[in-house]
Design a protein around this motif. Structure first.
Motif, short mmCIF file in Angstrom:
data_model
loop_
_atom_site.label_atom_id
_atom_site.label_comp_id
_atom_site.label_asym_id
_atom_site.label_seq_id
_atom_site.Cartn_x
_atom_site.Cartn_y
_atom_site.Cartn_z
N GLY A 18 0.83 -1.20 0.00
CA GLY A 18 0.00 0.00 0.00
C GLY A 18 0.87 1.25 0.00
N LYS A 85 -6.41 4.25 -8.51
CA LYS A 85 -7.85 4.47 -8.24
C LYS A 85 -8.24 5.87 -8.68
CE LYS A 85 -7.07 2.03 -3.89
NZ LYS A 85 -5.79 2.62 -3.45
N TRP A 119 -14.24 5.35 -4.24
CA TRP A 119 -15.40 5.37 -3.34
C TRP A 119 -16.64 5.47 -4.19
CZ3 TRP A 119 -15.55 4.83 1.92
CH2 TRP A 119 -14.33 4.89 2.60
N SER A 147 -14.04 -0.01 -5.00
CA SER A 147 -13.52 0.07 -3.64
C SER A 147 -14.59 0.69 -2.75
CB SER A 147 -12.23 0.90 -3.63
OG SER A 147 -11.72 1.01 -2.33
N ASN A 148 -14.75 0.12 -1.58
CA ASN A 148 -15.74 0.62 -0.59
C ASN A 148 -17.17 0.53 -1.12
OD1 ASN A 148 -13.72 1.63 1.42
ND2 ASN A 148 -13.14 2.98 -0.28
N GLN A 169 -12.05 -3.46 -3.15
CA GLN A 169 -11.06 -3.17 -2.11
C GLN A 169 -11.77 -2.51 -0.93
OE1 GLN A 169 -7.48 -0.05 -1.66
NE2 GLN A 169 -7.10 -1.52 -3.29
N TYR A 198 -7.91 -3.75 2.82
CA TYR A 198 -7.04 -2.60 3.15
C TYR A 198 -7.05 -2.33 4.65
CZ TYR A 198 -10.77 1.17 3.03
OH TYR A 198 -11.86 1.97 3.24
N GLU A 202 -4.35 -2.59 11.50
CA GLU A 202 -5.00 -2.01 12.70
C GLU A 202 -4.00 -1.98 13.84
OE1 GLU A 202 -8.71 -1.73 13.30
OE2 GLU A 202 -9.07 -1.84 11.16
N LYS A 203 -2.92 -1.25 13.61
CA LYS A 203 -1.71 -1.37 14.45
C LYS A 203 -1.96 -1.43 15.96
CE LYS A 203 1.00 1.89 13.37
NZ LYS A 203 2.13 2.81 13.48
N ALA A 224 1.62 -8.91 13.59
CA ALA A 224 1.27 -8.37 12.26
C ALA A 224 1.31 -9.48 11.21
CB ALA A 224 2.23 -7.25 11.87
N LYS A 242 0.65 -1.34 4.08
CA LYS A 242 1.62 -0.27 3.77
C LYS A 242 2.76 -0.35 4.79
CE LYS A 242 3.12 4.13 4.82
NZ LYS A 242 3.62 4.61 6.13
N VAL A 244 6.92 1.41 5.47
CA VAL A 244 8.08 2.17 5.03
C VAL A 244 9.33 1.59 5.70
CG1 VAL A 244 9.21 4.42 5.30
CG2 VAL A 244 6.89 4.30 4.39
N HIS A 248 9.40 -3.84 8.65
CA HIS A 248 8.00 -4.08 8.35
C HIS A 248 7.83 -4.65 6.94
CE1 HIS A 248 6.67 -0.85 11.50
NE2 HIS A 248 6.97 -2.01 12.05
N GLU A 251 8.92 -8.30 7.08
CA GLU A 251 7.96 -9.12 7.85
C GLU A 251 6.70 -9.40 7.04
OE1 GLU A 251 6.33 -7.56 11.47
OE2 GLU A 251 8.29 -7.57 12.43
N ASN A 252 6.18 -8.35 6.41
CA ASN A 252 4.90 -8.49 5.73
C ASN A 252 5.01 -9.41 4.52
OD1 ASN A 252 4.14 -6.72 7.68
ND2 ASN A 252 3.88 -4.95 6.33
#
Ligand SMILES: NC(=O)c1ccc[n+]([C@@H]2O[C@H](COP(=O)([O-])OP(=O)(O)OC[C@H]3O[C@@H](n4cnc5c(N)ncnc54)[C@H](OP(=O)(O)O)[C@@H]3O)[C@@H](O)[C@H]2O)c1
Length: 272
Positions: A18, A85, A119, A147-148, A169, A198, A202-203, A224, A242, A244, A248, A251-252
């Motif tokens: 993301g 999008k 949207w 999306s949405n 999405q 997406y 939810e950190k 995560a 997402k 940076v 992370h 890991e992802n």
């Protein structure tokens, strides 16, 4: 990483990167360009091949940064899957064509792999889809999606699209099951439409769940990673965390190879 077969015989990695808040929020912010470019370069280096962006992210600047990182990587275009999008108030016939050309220019590519209506619009969906269908015929876009969108809106979009929608999405995570409860997940699964989850991390809440912590600890994984593996274990669900920070990003990507047991899935299903 398993991949999803696409109708044209190519495939899609189910975990993408993301880019919301890369290059700004709703306005461009160039102050962290070096850090973002470094993250995008590193992502490409370690194997990310699927990227999610939007014309609204950084008011186009996220697309510019992604385009630059992709060009500099030298990776052949056909090995990368790019989603962008269109913002809903551009969804007139001419506005859609202009918005798509803008995204293509900023990304430095002559086609998008996937183009989503960001949207539900207040403008008529019919005009937007006339333009979107033309963009697919002209090979400026490979696949269309939304999306949405809730189920009734999805059905309208499916009827207007000349090609099957590839995805809806929506927000979906261990801690947000709204789009399972409202029937979108089931509708997607029954109609061969991918659900792209997406905000999968939810950190704050990841850190506070003892069930998640104990499953993660038992596997030597992070919460995560378990949250992402739970999404990817579900039929037709893909996700676009997402990140940076290098740790992370690593890991992802590795989370896509974690196979949860049926017992672990049941314990995680029960978390909502
Ligand atoms: N269609 C839509 O309306 C819509 C709405 C929202 C989002 N999206 C898309 O979905 C993508 C993902 O959603 P999101 O950005 O809202 O949220 P997210 O991916 O759930 O969370 C991103 C946050 O989690 C952190 N993070 C990443 N990996 C982590 C890890 N392994 N452990 C701990 N923290 C980690 C990131 O930190 P660092 O960056 O510091 O590494 C960042 O602060 C967006 O970037 C965007 O492309 C679409």
């Amino acid at each position: 990483m398993k991949t999803y077969p696409l109708p044209d015989g190519t495939s899609l990695p189910p975990l993408g990167l993301g880019t919301w808040r890369m290059g700004g929020g709703m306005n461009a912010d160039t102050s962290r360009d070096a850090e973002v470019l470094e993250a995008l370069r590193y992502a490409l280096q370690i194997g990310y091949r699927h990227f999610d962006t939007a014309e609204i992210y950084g008011n186009g600047h996220a697309e510019e940064l992604l385009g630059r990182a992709l060009r500099e990587s030298g990776i052949p275009r056909e090995e990368i899957f790019i989603t962008s999008k269109i913002w809903p108030n551009h969804l007139t016939y001419d506005g859609t064509r202009r918005a798509c050309e803008g995204s293509l220019r900023r990304l430095g590519t002559d086609y998008l792999d996937l183009y989503l209506i960001h949207w539900p619009p207040s403008l008529p969906l019919e005009d937007g889809f006339r333009a979107l269908n033309a963009l697919v015929r002209e090979e400026r876009v490979r696949y269309l999606g939304v999306s949405n969108f809730d189920v009734p809106l999805m059905r309208r979009a499916e009827a207007l699209s000349e090609t099957p929608l590839l995805t809806n999405q929506v927000p979906y995570s261990l801690f947000n099951r709204d789009y399972a409860r409202n029937g979108v997940l089931k509708h997607c699964q029954e109609h061969g439409i991918l659900l792209t989850a997406y905000t999968p991390l939810e950190k704050g809440r990841l850190a506070n769940s003892p069930v998640l912590a104990s499953i993660a600890a038992a596997r030597g994984a992070t919460p995560a990673q378990i949250a992402l593996a739970w999404l990817l274990a579900q039929p037709g669900v893909i996700t676009i965390p997402k990140a940076v920070q290098r740790r992370h990003l690593e890991e992802n990507l590795a989370a896509a190879d974690i196979q949860l047991t049926p017992e672990e899935m049941r314990a995680l299903d029960a978390l909502a």
